[in-house]
Write an enzyme that holds these catalytic residues in place. Structure first.
Site, mmCIF file in Angstrom:
data_model
loop_
_atom_site.group_PDB
_atom_site.id
_atom_site.type_symbol
_atom_site.label_atom_id
_atom_site.label_comp_id
_atom_site.label_asym_id
_atom_site.label_seq_id
_atom_site.Cartn_x
_atom_site.Cartn_y
_atom_site.Cartn_z
ATOM 1 N N GLU A 1 -7.079 -1.642 15.091
ATOM 2 C CA GLU A 1 -7.690 -2.062 14.244
ATOM 3 C C GLU A 1 -6.756 -3.624 13.722
ATOM 4 O O GLU A 1 -5.579 -3.188 13.191
ATOM 5 C CB GLU A 1 -7.875 -1.444 12.916
ATOM 6 C CG GLU A 1 -8.690 -2.347 11.676
ATOM 7 C CD GLU A 1 -8.782 -1.600 10.500
ATOM 8 O OE1 GLU A 1 -8.916 -0.478 10.811
ATOM 9 O OE2 GLU A 1 -8.897 -2.091 9.509
ATOM 10 N N ARG B 1 0.928 -1.197 -0.052
ATOM 11 C CA ARG B 1 0.244 -0.104 0.033
ATOM 12 C C ARG B 1 0.758 1.071 -0.028
ATOM 13 O O ARG B 1 1.700 1.435 0.788
ATOM 14 C CB ARG B 1 -0.972 0.064 1.088
ATOM 15 C CG ARG B 1 -1.866 -1.186 1.119
ATOM 16 C CD ARG B 1 -3.155 -1.106 2.095
ATOM 17 N NE ARG B 1 -3.709 -2.448 1.995
ATOM 18 C CZ ARG B 1 -4.975 -2.727 2.840
ATOM 19 N NH1 ARG B 1 -5.295 -1.832 3.709
ATOM 20 N NH2 ARG B 1 -5.278 -3.860 2.529
ATOM 21 N N ARG C 1 1.932 0.776 10.422
ATOM 22 C CA ARG C 1 1.388 1.302 8.982
ATOM 23 C C ARG C 1 2.734 1.049 7.937
ATOM 24 O O ARG C 1 3.412 1.991 7.881
ATOM 25 C CB ARG C 1 1.007 2.467 9.009
ATOM 26 C CG ARG C 1 0.167 3.087 7.759
ATOM 27 C CD ARG C 1 -0.112 4.349 7.856
ATOM 28 N NE ARG C 1 -1.390 4.651 8.929
ATOM 29 C CZ ARG C 1 -2.854 4.357 8.712
ATOM 30 N NH1 ARG C 1 -3.037 4.175 7.295
ATOM 31 N NH2 ARG C 1 -3.461 4.639 9.648
ATOM 32 N N ARG D 1 0.299 -6.860 12.204
ATOM 33 C CA ARG D 1 -0.402 -6.293 13.405
ATOM 34 C C ARG D 1 -0.442 -7.111 14.182
ATOM 35 O O ARG D 1 -0.481 -6.949 15.676
ATOM 36 C CB ARG D 1 -1.565 -5.335 13.058
ATOM 37 C CG ARG D 1 -1.260 -4.192 12.128
ATOM 38 C CD ARG D 1 -2.635 -3.494 12.093
ATOM 39 N NE ARG D 1 -2.194 -2.080 11.326
ATOM 40 C CZ ARG D 1 -3.241 -1.226 11.041
ATOM 41 N NH1 ARG D 1 -4.390 -1.333 11.775
ATOM 42 N NH2 ARG D 1 -2.737 -0.128 10.354
ATOM 43 N N SER E 1 -10.660 -6.177 9.102
ATOM 44 C CA SER E 1 -11.696 -5.661 8.659
ATOM 45 C C SER E 1 -12.634 -6.529 7.911
ATOM 46 O O SER E 1 -12.047 -7.124 6.766
ATOM 47 C CB SER E 1 -11.323 -4.285 7.996
ATOM 48 O OG SER E 1 -12.416 -3.271 7.728
#
Length: 418
Positions: A346, A259, A274, A386, A349
């Site tokens: 988070e 990403r 991230r 994560r 998802s």
RNA sequence: GGUGAGGUGGCAGAGAGGCUGAAUGCGGCGGGUUGCUAACUCGUUAUACAACCUUGUGUUGUAUCGAGGGUUCGAAUCCCUCUCUCACCGCCA
């Protein structure tokens, strides 16, 4: 992709749905665009009809002059057709381009809200440990154990990359195996190893393109690095007609994800949270429309089970209207407890995209003899980067070591701690 | 990366400017024959979109022979670009 026919039939409801998404009422505009498109379409069709008719007559005409005249006539018809086609293709692409950039309509059950503060916590699980020593965050733990190296990564690749070393590298691999195995058990998900580079149409199919091109890395060869294997798993059904009996289709895949996170500069710069590259185990389901709500819960359960087995405290939130992603109509987030921030973060998802993606990729299933759009669902089970953060922090000891969660020991050849 | 051959309906496979939405075979569906099956036989068998009304298992039209352009009054058929598949060579985990 939104169903333009439905919008034409239900402009009021559509405008309500746009509003819920924080958009202006768009039904009027869409209906106008669609009308002008179909008008020119009808006009074009009748011109084409004439052209075809005359063309067919030409070979049977013996009289030379008559023949010439007819040919001239068709020639002028042709000019008209060309003109109209140009206009049509521009209005056509106007509508297509516009509608491709509109997000999915939200499910009625999605709570209204403006930010993540308005997400609704629906469940909490696991015990948050009380540490009787000064805890460290995962960066400090990783660097003091010599298992994470950000400095070298920044030299080699730039910001937002990391080397994992030694037993942490192994733990990442163990997590992948563990998660895949767990998913297969949970719902008979079929394991898939997918391409990591895809073409433009593929990303359009799942909704990353055309709108979010700056979040995805693109290569010189016009191939794009997948931001999630949702892209490749869901696109397995592109242009296909699935037999009803084959539904639901369930896939799971371990893959790196890339990403560019163009919009996230300066955010969460510390640590693994991230990164431009991370691994993730994904689960995807393709279902009949009437089954997708149940399937959504099954995906949630599948992801939760992994956290339970890893003995990580988590909570489940239902995302509010402002937070649900572009392609989804309803999303649950799973957030894992992170001691260093004293909060949840988070880690998964899980979304029901309804028929939004299957329309975009022209995927259908046979419902008796009718062909209809199936629903597509996806979820992380789980994001591995994560998960590593969560394990490093939740399983840390006073002496700086980190225990290996029970469920992972067999994947780590019995290793007890890092 | 190079060279060559290809991509046609569910599948196999013809067609090489108009009679081709596409022969033929297989498969599928419906019927006949037959003690059952097989065999034989007759019929039927693409999709999308649109217009119209008699709203029907309707009529008509348009598009679709890998994709996109072009030539032509007319393209599955000729030309160009791209793409994928196969074969051989080169390189390579």
């Amino acid at each position: 992709m939104l169903d333009i026919k439905w919008i034409i039939k239900n402009p009021k409801e559509a405008d309500e749905a746009f509003k819920k998404r924080g958009l202006k009422p768009l039904s009027d505009k869409l209906i106008k665009m669609s009308k002008s498109r179909s008008q020119s379409f009808v006009q074009l069709e009748s011109l084409l009809e004439q052209r075809n008719k005359f063309s067919k007559e030409i070979p049977s005409i013996k009289d030379k002059d008559k023949k010439e005249k007819l040919i001239e006539k068709v020639k002028s018809l042709k000019k008209e057709i060309l003109k109209l086609q140009e206009g049509k293709s521009s209005t056509n692409s106007d509508l297509d381009n516009f509608i491709m950039e509109l997000p999915n309509f939200l499910d009625n059950s999605v709570p209204d809200g403006k930010s993540d503060n308005d997400n609704i916590e629906i469940k909490k699980n696991g015990n948050i440990k009380n540490f009787n020593f000064k805890i460290k965050d995962h960066v400090d733990i990783g660097e003091s154990l010599d298992v994470i190296d950000f400095k070298s990564a920044s030299k080699v690749s730039g910001a937002r990359f990391a080397y994992l070393k030694n037993n942490l590298a192994r733990l990442e691999r163990a997590l992948a195996s563990f998660m895949i195995d767990s998913n297969i058990l949970s719902g008979n998900f079929k394991e898939i190893y997918t391409p990591l580079l895809v073409n433009e149409d593929t990303l359009k199919g799942t909704g990353q393109l055309p709108k979010f091109d700056s979040d995805v890395f693109k290569t010189r060869e016009n191939l794009w690095l997948i931001p999630t294997s949702e892209v490749t798993l869901v696109n397995l059904i592109r242009d296909k007609i699935i037999e009803e009996d084959d539904l639901p289709l369930r896939f799971t895949s371990y893959s790196p994800c890339f990403r560019s996170e163009a919009g996230a500069a300066g955010k969460d710069t510390r640590g693994l949270k991230r990164q431009h590259q991370f691994s993730k185990v994904e689960i995807v389901s393709i279902t009949k429309p009437e089954d997708s709500n149940d399937e959504h819960l099954l995906l949630l359960k599948t992801a939760e089970k992994i956290l339970q087995e890893l003995d990580l405290p988590y909570r489940v939130c239902e995302l509010c209207s402002a937070e649900v992603g572009f392609s989804a109509k309803k999303t649950f987030d799973i957030e894992v407890w992170i001691p260093s921030i004293n909060d949840y973060m988070e880690i998964s998802s899980i979304s029901n995209c309804g028929d939004f993606q299957s329309r975009r990729m022209n995927a259908r299933y046979k419902n008796n003899e009718k062909k209809e759009y199936p629903h597509t669902l996806n979820g992380s089970a789980l994001a591995i980067g994560r998960t590593l953060i969560a394990i490093l922090e939740n399983f840390q000891n006073k002496d700086g070591t980190v225990d290996i969660p029970e469920a992972l020991k067999k994947y780590m050849n019995g290793l007890e701690r890092l």
